[in-house]
Design an enzyme around this catalytic site. Structure first.
Site, PDB file in Angstrom:
ATOM      1  N   SER A 127     -29.667 -21.183  36.924  1.00 51.59           N
ATOM      2  CA  SER A 127     -29.628 -20.464  35.638  1.00 51.59           C
ATOM      3  C   SER A 127     -28.362 -19.627  35.472  1.00 51.59           C
ATOM      4  CB  SER A 127     -30.849 -19.548  35.575  1.00 51.59           C
ATOM      5  OG  SER A 127     -30.706 -18.609  34.545  1.00 51.59           O
ATOM      6  N   GLU A 129     -28.447 -16.800  34.414  1.00 48.62           N
ATOM      7  CA  GLU A 129     -28.816 -15.437  34.816  1.00 48.62           C
ATOM      8  C   GLU A 129     -28.214 -15.080  36.181  1.00 48.62           C
ATOM      9  OE1 GLU A 129     -30.885 -12.656  33.610  1.00 48.62           O
ATOM     10  OE2 GLU A 129     -30.184 -13.635  31.798  1.00 48.62           O
ATOM     11  N   TYR A 151     -35.461 -12.065  38.869  1.00 50.43           N
ATOM     12  CA  TYR A 151     -35.377 -13.490  38.520  1.00 50.43           C
ATOM     13  C   TYR A 151     -34.003 -14.048  38.902  1.00 50.43           C
ATOM     14  CZ  TYR A 151     -34.761 -17.625  35.559  1.00 50.43           C
ATOM     15  OH  TYR A 151     -34.473 -18.896  35.102  1.00 50.43           O
TER      16      TYR A 151
HETATM   17  P1  NAP Z   1     -41.242 -22.272  31.380  1.00 48.61           P
HETATM   18  O1  NAP Z   1     -41.521 -22.820  30.020  1.00 48.61           O
HETATM   19  O2  NAP Z   1     -41.525 -20.841  31.660  1.00 48.61           O
HETATM   20  O3  NAP Z   1     -42.065 -23.163  32.434  1.00 48.61           O
HETATM   21  C1  NAP Z   1     -42.238 -22.756  33.763  1.00 48.61           C
HETATM   22  C2  NAP Z   1     -43.097 -23.776  34.497  1.00 48.61           C
HETATM   23  O4  NAP Z   1     -43.240 -23.353  35.869  1.00 48.61           O
HETATM   24  C3  NAP Z   1     -44.511 -23.946  33.920  1.00 48.61           C
HETATM   25  O5  NAP Z   1     -44.796 -25.314  33.840  1.00 48.61           O
HETATM   26  C4  NAP Z   1     -45.391 -23.290  34.978  1.00 48.61           C
HETATM   27  O6  NAP Z   1     -46.667 -23.893  35.110  1.00 48.61           O
HETATM   28  C5  NAP Z   1     -44.589 -23.603  36.254  1.00 48.61           C
HETATM   29  N1  NAP Z   1     -44.988 -22.748  37.394  1.00 48.61           N
HETATM   30  C6  NAP Z   1     -45.110 -21.404  37.414  1.00 48.61           C
HETATM   31  N2  NAP Z   1     -45.555 -21.007  38.615  1.00 48.61           N
HETATM   32  C7  NAP Z   1     -45.726 -22.122  39.380  1.00 48.61           C
HETATM   33  C8  NAP Z   1     -46.174 -22.363  40.703  1.00 48.61           C
HETATM   34  N3  NAP Z   1     -46.576 -21.374  41.514  1.00 48.61           N
HETATM   35  N4  NAP Z   1     -46.218 -23.640  41.155  1.00 48.61           N
HETATM   36  C9  NAP Z   1     -45.852 -24.664  40.342  1.00 48.61           C
HETATM   37  N5  NAP Z   1     -45.417 -24.505  39.065  1.00 48.61           N
HETATM   38  C10 NAP Z   1     -45.356 -23.248  38.591  1.00 48.61           C
HETATM   39  O7  NAP Z   1     -39.708 -22.547  31.775  1.00 48.61           O
HETATM   40  P2  NAP Z   1     -38.621 -23.515  31.090  1.00 48.61           P
HETATM   41  O8  NAP Z   1     -37.951 -22.786  29.993  1.00 48.61           O
HETATM   42  O9  NAP Z   1     -39.228 -24.853  30.864  1.00 48.61           O
HETATM   43  O10 NAP Z   1     -37.541 -23.612  32.268  1.00 48.61           O
HETATM   44  C11 NAP Z   1     -37.634 -24.611  33.275  1.00 48.61           C
HETATM   45  C12 NAP Z   1     -36.838 -24.165  34.499  1.00 48.61           C
HETATM   46  O11 NAP Z   1     -35.479 -23.947  34.133  1.00 48.61           O
HETATM   47  C13 NAP Z   1     -37.302 -22.860  35.115  1.00 48.61           C
HETATM   48  O12 NAP Z   1     -37.095 -22.941  36.505  1.00 48.61           O
HETATM   49  C14 NAP Z   1     -36.373 -21.815  34.523  1.00 48.61           C
HETATM   50  O13 NAP Z   1     -36.282 -20.709  35.369  1.00 48.61           O
HETATM   51  C15 NAP Z   1     -35.088 -22.608  34.448  1.00 48.61           C
HETATM   52  N6  NAP Z   1     -34.142 -22.217  33.403  1.00 48.61           N
HETATM   53  C16 NAP Z   1     -34.549 -22.129  32.104  1.00 48.61           C
HETATM   54  C17 NAP Z   1     -33.627 -21.830  31.117  1.00 48.61           C
HETATM   55  C18 NAP Z   1     -34.023 -21.754  29.666  1.00 48.61           C
HETATM   56  O14 NAP Z   1     -33.227 -21.250  28.865  1.00 48.61           O
HETATM   57  N7  NAP Z   1     -35.170 -22.309  29.282  1.00 48.61           N
HETATM   58  C19 NAP Z   1     -32.278 -21.612  31.474  1.00 48.61           C
HETATM   59  C20 NAP Z   1     -31.910 -21.726  32.811  1.00 48.61           C
HETATM   60  C21 NAP Z   1     -32.849 -22.055  33.763  1.00 48.61           C
HETATM   61  P3  NAP Z   1     -48.051 -23.258  34.537  1.00 48.61           P
HETATM   62  O15 NAP Z   1     -48.284 -23.983  33.276  1.00 48.61           O
HETATM   63  O16 NAP Z   1     -49.034 -23.597  35.583  1.00 48.61           O
HETATM   64  O17 NAP Z   1     -47.830 -21.793  34.363  1.00 48.61           O
HETATM   65  O1  F7E Z   2     -33.933 -12.618  26.281  1.00 49.95           O
HETATM   66  C1  F7E Z   2     -33.056  -9.526  24.485  1.00 49.95           C
HETATM   67  C2  F7E Z   2     -33.201  -9.449  25.996  1.00 49.95           C
HETATM   68  O2  F7E Z   2     -36.155 -13.293  27.207  1.00 49.95           O
HETATM   69  C3  F7E Z   2     -32.668 -12.800  25.693  1.00 49.95           C
HETATM   70  C4  F7E Z   2     -34.923 -17.520  30.355  1.00 49.95           C
HETATM   71  O3  F7E Z   2     -35.163 -18.843  29.947  1.00 49.95           O
HETATM   72  O4  F7E Z   2     -32.622 -17.622  29.686  1.00 49.95           O
HETATM   73  C5  F7E Z   2     -33.832 -16.907  29.501  1.00 49.95           C
HETATM   74  O5  F7E Z   2     -33.674 -15.555  29.885  1.00 49.95           O
HETATM   75  C6  F7E Z   2     -32.070 -11.459  25.319  1.00 49.95           C
HETATM   76  C7  F7E Z   2     -32.104 -10.410  26.426  1.00 49.95           C
HETATM   77  O6  F7E Z   2     -34.094 -14.751  27.575  1.00 49.95           O
HETATM   78  C8  F7E Z   2     -36.314  -8.818  23.050  1.00 49.95           C
HETATM   79  O7  F7E Z   2     -33.014  -8.098  26.439  1.00 49.95           O
HETATM   80  C9  F7E Z   2     -34.280  -8.139  22.782  1.00 49.95           C
HETATM   81  O8  F7E Z   2     -30.866  -9.749  26.447  1.00 49.95           O
HETATM   82  O9  F7E Z   2     -35.103 -14.674  25.363  1.00 49.95           O
HETATM   83  P1  F7E Z   2     -34.929 -13.851  26.562  1.00 49.95           P
HETATM   84  P2  F7E Z   2     -33.228 -14.401  28.874  1.00 49.95           P
HETATM   85  O10 F7E Z   2     -33.615 -13.122  29.480  1.00 49.95           O
HETATM   86  O11 F7E Z   2     -31.790 -14.573  28.495  1.00 49.95           O
HETATM   87  C10 F7E Z   2     -32.123 -17.649  31.034  1.00 49.95           C
HETATM   88  C11 F7E Z   2     -30.855 -18.471  31.058  1.00 49.95           C
HETATM   89  C12 F7E Z   2     -33.142 -18.077  32.011  1.00 49.95           C
HETATM   90  O12 F7E Z   2     -32.824 -18.690  33.023  1.00 49.95           O
HETATM   91  C13 F7E Z   2     -34.516 -17.517  31.828  1.00 49.95           C
HETATM   92  O13 F7E Z   2     -35.466 -18.305  32.545  1.00 49.95           O
HETATM   93  O14 F7E Z   2     -32.848 -10.921  24.250  1.00 49.95           O
HETATM   94  N1  F7E Z   2     -34.254  -9.095  23.745  1.00 49.95           N
HETATM   95  N2  F7E Z   2     -35.528  -7.933  22.338  1.00 49.95           N
HETATM   96  C14 F7E Z   2     -35.502  -9.534  23.929  1.00 49.95           C
HETATM   97  N3  F7E Z   2     -36.002 -10.476  24.752  1.00 49.95           N
HETATM   98  C15 F7E Z   2     -37.330 -10.733  24.695  1.00 49.95           C
HETATM   99  N4  F7E Z   2     -37.853 -11.679  25.490  1.00 49.95           N
HETATM  100  N5  F7E Z   2     -38.161 -10.025  23.856  1.00 49.95           N
HETATM  101  C16 F7E Z   2     -37.707  -9.057  22.997  1.00 49.95           C
HETATM  102  O15 F7E Z   2     -38.471  -8.445  22.270  1.00 49.95           O
END
Ligand code: NAP
Ligand code: F7E
Length: 330
Positions: A127, A129, A151
């Site tokens: 990520s 992050e 995270y």
């Molecule tokens: P998400 O919607 O939050 O999905 C997370 C998944 O992880 C769910 O299917 C959840 O299953 C599963 N999980 C949680 N705890 C687990 C455990 N103990 N054992 C097995 N599975 C488990 O995340 P996403 O947005 O699809 O992201 C997919 C991956 O990419 C994640 O690793 C995330 O950190 C990474 N990532 C996401 C972004 C983004 O912008 N979306 C960016 C960079 C990296 P349950 O249904 O059982 O809860």
């Molecule tokens: O926050 C600000 C918050 O929770 C984005 C995950 O998929 O992308 C995601 O992480 C920004 C932050 O995503 C609210 O403070 C303001 O600056 O949508 P977010 P994230 O933290 O960037 C990365 C790449 C991952 O890997 C992660 O898994 O938005 N913000 N007000 C807020 N955020 C949330 N959630 N809620 C608010 O009310």
């Protein structure tokens, strides 16, 4: 027929990726945790060709059993606690699943291994992050990490673990350093979907306002459907490697609000948005902006969906589903 095992199949990316893999002729197996996980049914309704396998990233033996049973060509490790805000409240659990879970999954792959001439290929969901308090802009595969949340710290552990298994055991293990990617399947806790869903409800008279935290943070937002294609492309390469996946374009939360409210036909969002410090974070990531040149040159990957199209797609989808819910309840 190629076989793929996907962890996190019930999440946003798991749902997009499994669709892509089925379309590409794969037999897809999804790792499902817990007893009678209700999300499994939803995934099977969307995609009946998927087979579910029990397992949990906290339980190595369940992962070894899953890999032994599936005998996959490719493993995509998407499972994680992925919500940054939650990771501050459940730091140990985040380290356990998002960090150590990677070690367990790749160790299961190493132990089962696949055949000598057909070793199992491994994808790790790293990520942006990990860059956290960024050392340079835009961020590339060579930018040093400085995570700002439990995270981010856990993802750095998973990233280096993947790199270490590649170097130590010669495994075909790749990491995608993915920047924020969104869409109608995004969880409601993330800021983009929270805004488009609340806005649809405001439009329908179901809600009066949206409570948000820091509006000044800037993110490089792309469409999840484009990003899962990059995951697949990484595992089709002869040589495993790490790749930044991003659009290279950034917007603040404030700009997201501007565009979303404009699309919904409002002059201003200000009367509808309230600051709530419960959504502020102990340490914030102010700006993330990726440089995906390597992915473009090596994988031939570029994002297709632009920012406006993404916001429109999310708002229209939320408006349609909230309207449908209203109709069913009336
Ligand atoms: P998400 O919607 O939050 O999905 C997370 C998944 O992880 C769910 O299917 C959840 O299953 C599963 N999980 C949680 N705890 C687990 C455990 N103990 N054992 C097995 N599975 C488990 O995340 P996403 O947005 O699809 O992201 C997919 C991956 O990419 C994640 O690793 C995330 O950190 C990474 N990532 C996401 C972004 C983004 O912008 N979306 C960016 C960079 C990296 P349950 O249904 O059982 O809860
Ligand atoms: O926050 C600000 C918050 O929770 C984005 C995950 O998929 O992308 C995601 O992480 C920004 C932050 O995503 C609210 O403070 C303001 O600056 O949508 P977010 P994230 O933290 O960037 C990365 C790449 C991952 O890997 C992660 O898994 O938005 N913000 N007000 C807020 N955020 C949330 N959630 N809620 C608010 O009310």
């Amino acid at each position: 027929m190629k076989r793929a095992l996907v962890t996190g199949i019930t999440g946003q990316d798991g749902r997009h990726l499994s669709k892509l893999l089925v379309e590409n002729g794969y037999q897809v197996f999804g790792l499902i945790r817990g007893q009678a996980n209700p999300k499994a049914e939803m995934v099977l309704e969307e995609n009946p060709a998927i087979e579910m396998i029990d397992g949990d990233l906290r339980d190595l033996s369940s992962l070894i059993a899953a890999v032994e049973q599936v005998q996959p060509d490719e493993v995509y490790n998407l499972g994680a606690i992925s919500f940054v805000q939650l990771s501050f409240k459940q730091a140990e659990l985040t380290a356990e699943i998002t960090g150590l879970g990677v070690l367990r999954m790749i160790e299961a792959v190493r132990i089962v291994g696949g055949t000598d001439n057909n070793p199992i290929r491994f994808y790790q969901a790293s990520s942006s992050e990990m860059f956290g308090k960024v050392r340079e802009t835009p961020q590339t595969e060579r930018t040093p990490f400085h995570p700002r949340s439990p995270y981010g710290v856990a993802k750095v552990f998973g990233h280096y673990t993947t790199m270490n298994y590649r170097e130590a055991y010669g495994m075909h293990a790749s990491s995608g350093i993915l920047f924020n990617h969104e869409g109608p399947l995004r969880g409601l806790e993330f800021v983009t979907r929270k805004i488009t869903n609340s806005l649809a409800r405001i439009k329908l008279g179901l809600q009066n306002e949206i409570s948000l935290g820091n509006l000044e943070a800037a993110r490089d937002w792309g469409f999840a459907g484009d990003y899962v294609e990059a995951m697949w492309l990484m595992l089709q390469q002869e040589v495993p490697d790490d790749y930044v996946i991003s659009t290279g374009e950034i917007h603040t939360i404030r700009e997201f609000l501007d565009l979303a409210f404009e699309i919904a036909g409002y002059d201003s969002w200000e009367p509808y948005v309230r600051h709530d410090n419960r959504f502020d974070r102990p340490a914030e990531v102010d700006l993330l902006m990726g440089d995906a040149t390597k992915a473009k040159e090596v994988l031939g990957w570029t994002p297709k969906v632009g920012f406006r199209e993404l916001v429109e797609m999310m708002y229209e989808s939320d408006l349609a589903s909230e309207t449908e819910k209203m109709r069913r309840n009336s």
